[in-house]
Design a protein around this motif. Structure first.
Motif, short mmCIF file in Angstrom:
data_model
loop_
_atom_site.label_atom_id
_atom_site.label_comp_id
_atom_site.label_asym_id
_atom_site.label_seq_id
_atom_site.Cartn_x
_atom_site.Cartn_y
_atom_site.Cartn_z
N ASP A 256 41.05 22.81 -87.90
CA ASP A 256 40.83 23.32 -86.54
C ASP A 256 39.57 22.76 -85.89
OD1 ASP A 256 43.02 24.87 -87.28
OD2 ASP A 256 42.41 26.43 -85.86
N PHE A 257 38.59 22.39 -86.71
CA PHE A 257 37.37 21.79 -86.14
C PHE A 257 37.57 20.30 -85.88
CE2 PHE A 257 35.05 25.59 -87.22
CZ PHE A 257 34.01 25.59 -86.31
N ARG A 258 38.30 19.68 -86.83
CA ARG A 258 38.38 18.22 -86.73
C ARG A 258 39.18 17.77 -85.50
NH1 ARG A 258 40.98 15.92 -91.38
NH2 ARG A 258 39.22 16.48 -92.68
N SER A 259 40.30 18.43 -85.20
CA SER A 259 41.12 17.91 -84.10
C SER A 259 40.39 17.93 -82.75
CB SER A 259 42.49 18.58 -84.06
OG SER A 259 42.36 19.95 -84.21
N PRO A 260 39.71 19.03 -82.34
CA PRO A 260 38.97 18.92 -81.07
C PRO A 260 37.82 17.91 -81.14
CG PRO A 260 38.62 21.07 -82.05
CD PRO A 260 39.65 20.39 -82.87
N LEU A 261 37.16 17.84 -82.30
CA LEU A 261 36.03 16.90 -82.43
C LEU A 261 36.51 15.45 -82.32
CD1 LEU A 261 33.84 18.48 -85.26
CD2 LEU A 261 33.20 18.12 -82.89
N THR A 262 37.69 15.17 -82.92
CA THR A 262 38.23 13.80 -82.85
C THR A 262 38.52 13.42 -81.40
OG1 THR A 262 39.32 14.37 -84.90
CG2 THR A 262 39.95 12.27 -83.92
N ILE A 264 37.19 14.76 -78.68
CA ILE A 264 35.93 14.67 -77.91
C ILE A 264 35.29 13.30 -78.17
CG2 ILE A 264 33.55 15.55 -77.74
CD1 ILE A 264 34.74 18.37 -78.37
N ARG A 265 35.21 12.92 -79.47
CA ARG A 265 34.58 11.66 -79.85
C ARG A 265 35.34 10.48 -79.20
NH1 ARG A 265 33.71 7.65 -83.56
NH2 ARG A 265 31.55 7.55 -84.27
N GLY A 266 36.69 10.57 -79.33
CA GLY A 266 37.54 9.49 -78.80
C GLY A 266 37.31 9.28 -77.31
N TYR A 267 37.33 10.39 -76.54
CA TYR A 267 37.15 10.27 -75.08
C TYR A 267 35.74 9.80 -74.74
CZ TYR A 267 41.62 12.67 -74.58
OH TYR A 267 42.93 13.00 -74.64
N ALA A 268 34.72 10.30 -75.46
CA ALA A 268 33.34 9.91 -75.17
C ALA A 268 33.16 8.41 -75.43
CB ALA A 268 32.38 10.71 -76.04
N GLU A 269 33.71 7.94 -76.54
CA GLU A 269 33.62 6.50 -76.87
C GLU A 269 34.31 5.66 -75.80
OE1 GLU A 269 33.30 5.86 -81.68
OE2 GLU A 269 35.29 5.80 -80.73
N LEU A 289 35.63 19.35 -72.00
CA LEU A 289 35.19 20.72 -71.75
C LEU A 289 36.14 21.73 -72.40
CD1 LEU A 289 32.67 21.24 -70.14
CD2 LEU A 289 34.10 21.89 -68.19
N PHE A 290 37.44 21.45 -72.25
CA PHE A 290 38.47 22.34 -72.81
C PHE A 290 38.33 22.41 -74.34
CE2 PHE A 290 42.62 22.77 -74.86
CZ PHE A 290 43.06 23.98 -74.32
N GLU A 291 38.13 21.19 -74.92
CA GLU A 291 38.01 21.14 -76.39
C GLU A 291 36.74 21.87 -76.89
OE1 GLU A 291 40.31 20.49 -78.21
OE2 GLU A 291 41.56 18.88 -77.42
N THR A 292 35.66 21.71 -76.14
CA THR A 292 34.42 22.42 -76.56
C THR A 292 34.60 23.94 -76.43
OG1 THR A 292 33.53 21.96 -74.37
CG2 THR A 292 32.63 20.65 -76.16
N ASP A 293 35.36 24.34 -75.41
CA ASP A 293 35.68 25.77 -75.26
C ASP A 293 36.42 26.28 -76.49
OD1 ASP A 293 34.55 26.40 -72.94
OD2 ASP A 293 36.39 26.38 -71.70
N ARG A 294 37.37 25.44 -76.92
CA ARG A 294 38.20 25.80 -78.08
C ARG A 294 37.31 25.97 -79.33
NH1 ARG A 294 42.99 23.92 -80.95
NH2 ARG A 294 42.45 21.73 -80.96
#
Ligand code: ADP
Length: 471
Positions: A256-262, A264-269, A289-294
């Protein structure tokens, strides 16, 4: 506590030695004294009885003249033979008229220490040449009408008394060794029957602590040890389950942590290296923003669960109006309900207040989770019913929706951590699967119940109980 073989063995040996010492000292002091005094008492009684027989039949009421002496001399001698003792007949002046051991006696008792004549019986008596070896003496007074006219002195050698005492003491000694021998066997049996099962249990318990998938402990006895083995097996099973659960729990959190982090990282890169052009960045920033909310939601749920675990027994009870609490919770969720045009319908037990005794903050959290779920899993333009009912000393609280419902196969699992039904995944991307688990922990901590009735495609009805305020 671990009993090592030596410790139990030492304890039993020490106890045995202590018992041995106490019993030994007791039998060789109190026991010997008791036996000796018993034998002395018995012998003196026997002598007194024999003397009384002679006196009552032959001597008393008669005057002692040289003529009369001869008449009962033979009777006294027979009496002495029967009682196996020496008898002296002494007149009031102390003259020894008859001595069954020495027929030619011509002696006077007052030449010696005659105080023994005033005693019931005297042990170890010697009277110079008259009585050379120690004897037990039992003097019997002879009365002529009311006047003392002499003494019949019954004498038994102390040697015989010592021999009889030794005989009884040997029996007692024998019994003592038989008793101690039996006790030793009992102690050995206790040792064997306790140490072996304990060692077996300890070995198995140690094996459990190293590898929990070890085979269960089997005890062939039907005693406390087999009960303990059963308990250890249950603990082992629970620990194995807990290990499984822990692995699953960590796997779920990581996932559950890895999927939003992946993402976020992907979009930021992609934004940094220019893959996503500046004009399209707003859309992807919203996704971030949505993923950080999650992630935020997930962390606060985990924290809530953690505090529920730790503080389940430290609830802060207070009396409050549950109906007002329900209204306030719906107010806080009004925005999300309004987005789907969902109406709240209140079906309360009273028009005024309905007081319960519970931890208000925790109950608000339960209501929030249940109503939030009801909104999430309801269709647009539907209604959510919130009700209360008083039955006895309990208040029933109901949260009912007409949403997607819960498939029958998922009914039990929804209370587990991280569980999300397949049906709900499309409807609720932010969900962590922790909300209902938190609700259950809170209600359990209040020693109350929470249940669900649901039909797939028709809706769900969550009902929990609280303790009504008694005042
Ligand atoms: P989440 O925080 O993801 O909603 P919950 O523990 O609250 O997790 O819920 C677990 C699962 O139970 C949900 O994913 C959903 O499948 C199901 N569920 C809970 N409440 C409802 C409801 N009112 N209607 C239908 N399904 C529900």
């Amino acid at each position: 506590m671990k009993f090592s073989r030596n410790t139990l063995g030492q304890k039993l040996t020490l106890l045995y030695l202590l018992l041995f010492a106490v019993c030994f000292v007791f039998t060789h002091t109190q026991g010997t004294n008791y036996i000796r005094s018993k034998v002395v008492k018995e012998t003196s009684d026997m002598l007194r009885e024999a003397g009384t027989v002679i006196l009552t039949r032959h001597i008393e009421q008669q005057a002692y003249t040289p003529e009369t002496i001869r008449n009962f001399q033979s009777h006294i001698e027979v009496g002495a033979e029967t009682a196996d003792c020496r008898i002296l007949l002494v007149n009031i002046d102390g003259d020894i008229l008859i001595d069954t051991k020495n027929s030619k006696v011509s002696d006077n008792i007052y030449r010696y220490d005659s105080s023994f004549l005033r005693r019931d019986y005297v042990e170890n008596l010697t009277l110079g040449k008259l009585i050379e070896r120690p004897v037990l003496s039992v003097p019997l007074p002879i009365t002529n009408c009311v006047f003392l006219s002499g003494h019949l002195v019954m004498l038994s050698p102390m040697e015989r008394i010592e021999k009889r005492s030794a005989y009884y003491f040997n029996i007692l000694d024998g019994l003592f060794y038989v008793f101690m021998g039996t006790l030793m066997i009992v102690f050995i049996v206790i040792y064997i029957t306790n140490v072996f099962p304990l060692k077996k249990l300890t070995r198995k318990a140690e094996a459990f602590s190293i590898r929990r998938d070890n085979p269960p402990i089997i005890m062939h006895s039907n005693d406390e040890y087999s009960d303990l083995a059963k308990t250890l097996n249950i603990i082992g099973e629970e620990m194995s389950k807990f290990d499984e659960y822990q692995k699953m729990f960590i796997a779920n959190i990581s996932h559950d942590f890895r999927s939003p982090l992946t993402s976020i990282r992907g979009y930021a890169e992609a934004m940094l290296d220019g893959t996503i052009p500046v004009e399209k960045q707003e859309k992807y920033l919203n996704t971030i923003l949505f993923e950080t909310d999650r992630l935020n939601h997930l962390t606060s749920n985990l924290l809530a669960l953690n505090t529920a675990d730790q503080n389940s027994i430290f609830l802060e009870y207070s009396v409050f109006d549950i109906q007002e609490c329900i209204r306030k919770t719906t107010d806080s969720l009004e925005v999300s309900a309004a987005k789907k045009n969902i109406q709240f319908y209140f079906k309360f037990a009273t028009d005024t207040e309905l007081y319960v005794n519970a931890d208000i903050n925790r109950i608000q959290q339960v209501l929030h989770n249940l109503i939030d779920n009801a909104i999430k899993f309801s269709e647009n333009n539907s209604t959510i019913t919130l009700g209360t009912k008083k039955m006895g000393d309990k208040i029933f609280i109901l949260v009912k929706d007409t949403g997607i419902g819960i498939p029958r196969r998922d009914m039990k699992k929804i209370w587990e951590r991280f569980y999300k039904s397949d049906l709900s995944r499309g409807k609720d991307k932010k969900g962590t699967g922790l909300g209902l688990c938190i609700c259950k922990e809170i209600i359990d901590a209040h020693a109350q119940t929470i249940n669900v009735v649901s039909t797939e495609g028709v809706g769900s009805e969550f009902i929990f109980t609280l303790e009504a305020d008694k005042r």
